[in-house]
Motif scaffolding. Structure first.
Motif, PDB file in Angstrom:
ATOM      1  N   ILE A  75     -45.902  13.111 -45.201  1.00  0.00           N
ATOM      2  CA  ILE A  75     -45.523  13.523 -43.845  1.00  0.00           C
ATOM      3  C   ILE A  75     -44.726  12.415 -43.159  1.00  0.00           C
ATOM      4  O   ILE A  75     -43.661  12.646 -42.575  1.00  0.00           O
ATOM      5  N   ILE A  76     -45.241  11.196 -43.229  1.00  0.00           N
ATOM      6  CA  ILE A  76     -44.584  10.051 -42.596  1.00  0.00           C
ATOM      7  C   ILE A  76     -43.221   9.791 -43.229  1.00  0.00           C
ATOM      8  O   ILE A  76     -42.218   9.603 -42.527  1.00  0.00           O
ATOM      9  N   ASN A  77     -43.159   9.822 -44.550  1.00  0.00           N
ATOM     10  CA  ASN A  77     -41.900   9.552 -45.249  1.00  0.00           C
ATOM     11  C   ASN A  77     -40.833  10.597 -44.941  1.00  0.00           C
ATOM     12  O   ASN A  77     -39.659  10.274 -44.716  1.00  0.00           O
ATOM     13  N   LYS A  78     -41.226  11.876 -44.938  1.00  0.00           N
ATOM     14  CA  LYS A  78     -40.256  12.945 -44.666  1.00  0.00           C
ATOM     15  C   LYS A  78     -39.806  12.918 -43.198  1.00  0.00           C
ATOM     16  O   LYS A  78     -38.627  13.158 -42.904  1.00  0.00           O
ATOM     17  N   SER A  79     -40.705  12.612 -42.306  1.00  0.00           N
ATOM     18  CA  SER A  79     -40.352  12.505 -40.890  1.00  0.00           C
ATOM     19  C   SER A  79     -39.375  11.353 -40.680  1.00  0.00           C
ATOM     20  O   SER A  79     -38.386  11.477 -39.939  1.00  0.00           O
ATOM     21  N   LYS A  80     -39.654  10.238 -41.318  1.00  0.00           N
ATOM     22  CA  LYS A  80     -38.772   9.072 -41.212  1.00  0.00           C
ATOM     23  C   LYS A  80     -37.398   9.377 -41.816  1.00  0.00           C
ATOM     24  O   LYS A  80     -36.363   8.984 -41.261  1.00  0.00           O
ATOM     25  N   GLU A  81     -37.393  10.085 -42.931  1.00  0.00           N
ATOM     26  CA  GLU A  81     -36.126  10.476 -43.554  1.00  0.00           C
ATOM     27  C   GLU A  81     -35.282  11.307 -42.604  1.00  0.00           C
ATOM     28  O   GLU A  81     -34.057  11.090 -42.483  1.00  0.00           O
ATOM     29  N   LEU A  82     -35.912  12.261 -41.914  1.00  0.00           N
ATOM     30  CA  LEU A  82     -35.165  13.097 -40.977  1.00  0.00           C
ATOM     31  C   LEU A  82     -34.592  12.253 -39.844  1.00  0.00           C
ATOM     32  O   LEU A  82     -33.438  12.432 -39.444  1.00  0.00           O
ATOM     33  N   MET A  83     -35.373  11.324 -39.324  1.00  0.00           N
ATOM     34  CA  MET A  83     -34.881  10.457 -38.253  1.00  0.00           C
ATOM     35  C   MET A  83     -33.699   9.619 -38.736  1.00  0.00           C
ATOM     36  O   MET A  83     -32.722   9.415 -37.992  1.00  0.00           O
ATOM     37  N   GLN A  84     -33.758   9.153 -39.952  1.00  0.00           N
ATOM     38  CA  GLN A  84     -32.653   8.369 -40.518  1.00  0.00           C
ATOM     39  C   GLN A  84     -31.402   9.212 -40.671  1.00  0.00           C
ATOM     40  O   GLN A  84     -30.286   8.748 -40.440  1.00  0.00           O
ATOM     41  N   ARG A  85     -31.592  10.469 -41.057  1.00  0.00           N
ATOM     42  CA  ARG A  85     -30.437  11.377 -41.187  1.00  0.00           C
ATOM     43  C   ARG A  85     -29.821  11.677 -39.824  1.00  0.00           C
ATOM     44  O   ARG A  85     -28.651  12.068 -39.738  1.00  0.00           O
ATOM     45  N   MET A  86     -30.612  11.501 -38.781  1.00  0.00           N
ATOM     46  CA  MET A  86     -30.099  11.642 -37.413  1.00  0.00           C
ATOM     47  C   MET A  86     -29.680  10.295 -36.845  1.00  0.00           C
ATOM     48  O   MET A  86     -29.609  10.116 -35.623  1.00  0.00           O
ATOM     49  N   ASP A  87     -29.443   9.334 -37.730  1.00  0.00           N
ATOM     50  CA  ASP A  87     -28.960   7.993 -37.364  1.00  0.00           C
ATOM     51  C   ASP A  87     -29.921   7.255 -36.439  1.00  0.00           C
ATOM     52  O   ASP A  87     -29.493   6.423 -35.625  1.00  0.00           O
ATOM     53  N   MET A  88     -31.221   7.566 -36.559  1.00  0.00           N
ATOM     54  CA  MET A  88     -32.278   6.954 -35.744  1.00  0.00           C
ATOM     55  C   MET A  88     -31.995   7.098 -34.242  1.00  0.00           C
ATOM     56  O   MET A  88     -32.433   6.286 -33.430  1.00  0.00           O
ATOM     57  N   SER A  89     -31.269   8.147 -33.897  1.00  0.00           N
ATOM     58  CA  SER A  89     -30.993   8.492 -32.493  1.00  0.00           C
ATOM     59  C   SER A  89     -31.106  10.009 -32.341  1.00  0.00           C
ATOM     60  O   SER A  89     -30.111  10.707 -32.111  1.00  0.00           O
ATOM     61  N   PRO A  90     -32.312  10.551 -32.506  1.00  0.00           N
ATOM     62  CA  PRO A  90     -32.458  12.011 -32.556  1.00  0.00           C
ATOM     63  C   PRO A  90     -31.963  12.734 -31.313  1.00  0.00           C
ATOM     64  O   PRO A  90     -31.360  13.807 -31.416  1.00  0.00           O
ATOM     65  N   HIS A  91     -32.184  12.158 -30.138  1.00  0.00           N
ATOM     66  CA  HIS A  91     -31.740  12.830 -28.912  1.00  0.00           C
ATOM     67  C   HIS A  91     -30.215  12.881 -28.859  1.00  0.00           C
ATOM     68  O   HIS A  91     -29.625  13.931 -28.547  1.00  0.00           O
ATOM     69  N   GLN A  92     -29.572  11.792 -29.171  1.00  0.00           N
ATOM     70  CA  GLN A  92     -28.113  11.770 -29.172  1.00  0.00           C
ATOM     71  C   GLN A  92     -27.558  12.726 -30.227  1.00  0.00           C
ATOM     72  O   GLN A  92     -26.609  13.472 -29.962  1.00  0.00           O
ATOM     73  N   PHE A  93     -28.168  12.716 -31.414  1.00  0.00           N
ATOM     74  CA  PHE A  93     -27.713  13.609 -32.476  1.00  0.00           C
ATOM     75  C   PHE A  93     -27.825  15.065 -32.045  1.00  0.00           C
ATOM     76  O   PHE A  93     -26.887  15.855 -32.189  1.00  0.00           O
ATOM     77  N   ILE A  94     -28.965  15.441 -31.522  1.00  0.00           N
ATOM     78  CA  ILE A  94     -29.236  16.840 -31.177  1.00  0.00           C
ATOM     79  C   ILE A  94     -28.386  17.316 -30.006  1.00  0.00           C
ATOM     80  O   ILE A  94     -27.938  18.462 -29.981  1.00  0.00           O
ATOM     81  N   THR A  95     -28.140  16.460 -29.047  1.00  0.00           N
ATOM     82  CA  THR A  95     -27.372  16.889 -27.867  1.00  0.00           C
ATOM     83  C   THR A  95     -25.867  16.828 -28.094  1.00  0.00           C
ATOM     84  O   THR A  95     -25.115  17.527 -27.410  1.00  0.00           O
ATOM     85  N   GLN A  96     -25.410  16.019 -29.074  1.00  0.00           N
ATOM     86  CA  GLN A  96     -23.966  15.815 -29.235  1.00  0.00           C
ATOM     87  C   GLN A  96     -23.411  16.270 -30.583  1.00  0.00           C
ATOM     88  O   GLN A  96     -22.218  16.141 -30.831  1.00  0.00           O
ATOM     89  N   TYR A  97     -24.263  16.792 -31.448  1.00  0.00           N
ATOM     90  CA  TYR A  97     -23.796  17.115 -32.793  1.00  0.00           C
ATOM     91  C   TYR A  97     -22.724  18.201 -32.785  1.00  0.00           C
ATOM     92  O   TYR A  97     -22.663  19.054 -31.896  1.00  0.00           O
ATOM     93  N   ARG A  98     -21.880  18.121 -33.793  1.00  0.00           N
ATOM     94  CA  ARG A  98     -20.915  19.176 -34.084  1.00  0.00           C
ATOM     95  C   ARG A  98     -21.297  19.798 -35.421  1.00  0.00           C
ATOM     96  O   ARG A  98     -22.062  19.224 -36.181  1.00  0.00           O
ATOM     97  N   GLU A  99     -20.744  20.950 -35.714  1.00  0.00           N
ATOM     98  CA  GLU A  99     -21.100  21.667 -36.939  1.00  0.00           C
ATOM     99  C   GLU A  99     -20.974  20.774 -38.180  1.00  0.00           C
ATOM    100  O   GLU A  99     -21.812  20.813 -39.078  1.00  0.00           O
ATOM    101  N   ARG A 100     -19.934  19.947 -38.193  1.00  0.00           N
ATOM    102  CA  ARG A 100     -19.704  19.090 -39.364  1.00  0.00           C
ATOM    103  C   ARG A 100     -20.813  18.045 -39.548  1.00  0.00           C
ATOM    104  O   ARG A 100     -21.030  17.553 -40.656  1.00  0.00           O
ATOM    105  N   ASP A 101     -21.500  17.692 -38.456  1.00  0.00           N
ATOM    106  CA  ASP A 101     -22.555  16.678 -38.541  1.00  0.00           C
ATOM    107  C   ASP A 101     -23.787  17.190 -39.277  1.00  0.00           C
ATOM    108  O   ASP A 101     -24.609  16.397 -39.746  1.00  0.00           O
ATOM    109  N   LEU A 102     -23.926  18.503 -39.379  1.00  0.00           N
ATOM    110  CA  LEU A 102     -25.101  19.078 -40.031  1.00  0.00           C
ATOM    111  C   LEU A 102     -25.130  18.814 -41.531  1.00  0.00           C
ATOM    112  O   LEU A 102     -26.177  18.965 -42.162  1.00  0.00           O
ATOM    113  N   HIS A 103     -23.985  18.386 -42.091  1.00  0.00           N
ATOM    114  CA  HIS A 103     -23.985  18.096 -43.533  1.00  0.00           C
ATOM    115  C   HIS A 103     -24.921  16.945 -43.866  1.00  0.00           C
ATOM    116  O   HIS A 103     -25.410  16.820 -44.981  1.00  0.00           O
TER     117      HIS A 103
END
Length: 255
Positions: A57-85
């Motif tokens: 659980i911890i490892n997968k959660s950390k992986e997701l945060m890393q994929r969001m560049d350790m800035s989840p709020h910025q990623f989620i509010t500013q992402y574009r379709e291409r960023d989902l890759h």
């Protein structure tokens, strides 16, 4: 019975409600952040992922945060379709890419209108409510207002479905409870600690039954309410602090 039980559970809660508890628990994920919205988002995903092995659980959660560049709020509010890759092959057990994309869409829309995720959980709570049941029911209904795959609905529980809502109740504990121990965040103020419902899984239920705090055989929302009512007799203002005791008695001490 409660008079004899309170000192024991108070001692156990104090034993496990300390910073050394954090690193081996999913709450370690929101503790990676200091910005309120990052804490909320990281905590929400870590809680949703919280079934199965805690290390995974911890490892997968950390992986997701890393994929969001350790800035989840910025990623989620500013992402574009291409960023989902960046997220394209992410999955955790039955939580698949399609589920993740929908979660991001909901959070994107929510933060466009709201400063905090707290509002999503408090919209359905009325002043007369002594617990967060109506808030959880309302949250699930509002969470799925956008077009989505039916399978995604299994990742958000509600009392109306009969679930204990263990993961959401755990997330709310993290966000709402405030003490001097440094584990729970206490960054949400619209929900009182006294309104929280104890997170219940099979381990907590087993310990609660052994201690005489729970009689209901089925592990469901009614069981969570029954246990919480019993815990209120031990501490009316902060019943869910005993989650530290019950969970760790079950997991670590095999009580």
């Amino acid at each position: 019975m409660y008079k004899n039980l309170k000192p024991f559970l108070d001692r156990k809660a104090k034993q496990y409600n300390r910073p050394s508890f954090i690193k081996d628990d999913p709450i370690s994920i929101p503790h990676l952040f200091t910005k309120k919205q990052d804490i909320e988002i990281a905590g929400f995903f870590a809680a949703v992922f919280s079934w199965g092995n805690r290390t995974t659980i911890i490892n997968k959660s950390k992986e997701l945060m890393q994929r969001m560049d350790m800035s989840p709020h910025q990623f989620i509010t500013q992402y574009r379709e291409r960023d989902l890759h960046q997220l394209g092959d992410f999955k955790h057990r039955t939580f698949q890419y399609a589920d993740l994309v929908y979660f991001i869409e909901f959070l994107h829309q929510h933060y466009f209108k709201n400063e905090s995720l707290e509002n999503a959980f408090t919209a359905g709570i009325r002043k007369k409510n002594t617990n967060i049941e109506s808030g959880l029911n309302d949250f699930r209904k509002n969470f799925f207002i956008y077009e989505h795959e039916k399978r995604t609905e299994k990742h958000i529980a509600s009392p109306e479905t009969g679930s204990t809502c263990k993961r959401l109740n755990m997330f709310l504990r993290w966000m709402v409870r405030k003490d001097q121990q440094g584990v729970d965040f206490g960054i949400w103020k619209k929900i009182k600690p006294s309104q929280l419902v104890c997170p219940v899984d099979v381990h907590v239920a087993r310990v609660a039954k052994k201690l005489g705090l729970l009689k209901r055989k089925q592990v469901d929302w009614q069981a969570a309410m029954e246990l919480t009512e019993a815990l209120r007799k031990l501490d009316e203002m902060d019943p869910v602090k005993y989650d530290f005791a019950l969970f760790n008695l079950g997991i670590i001490e095999k009580y």
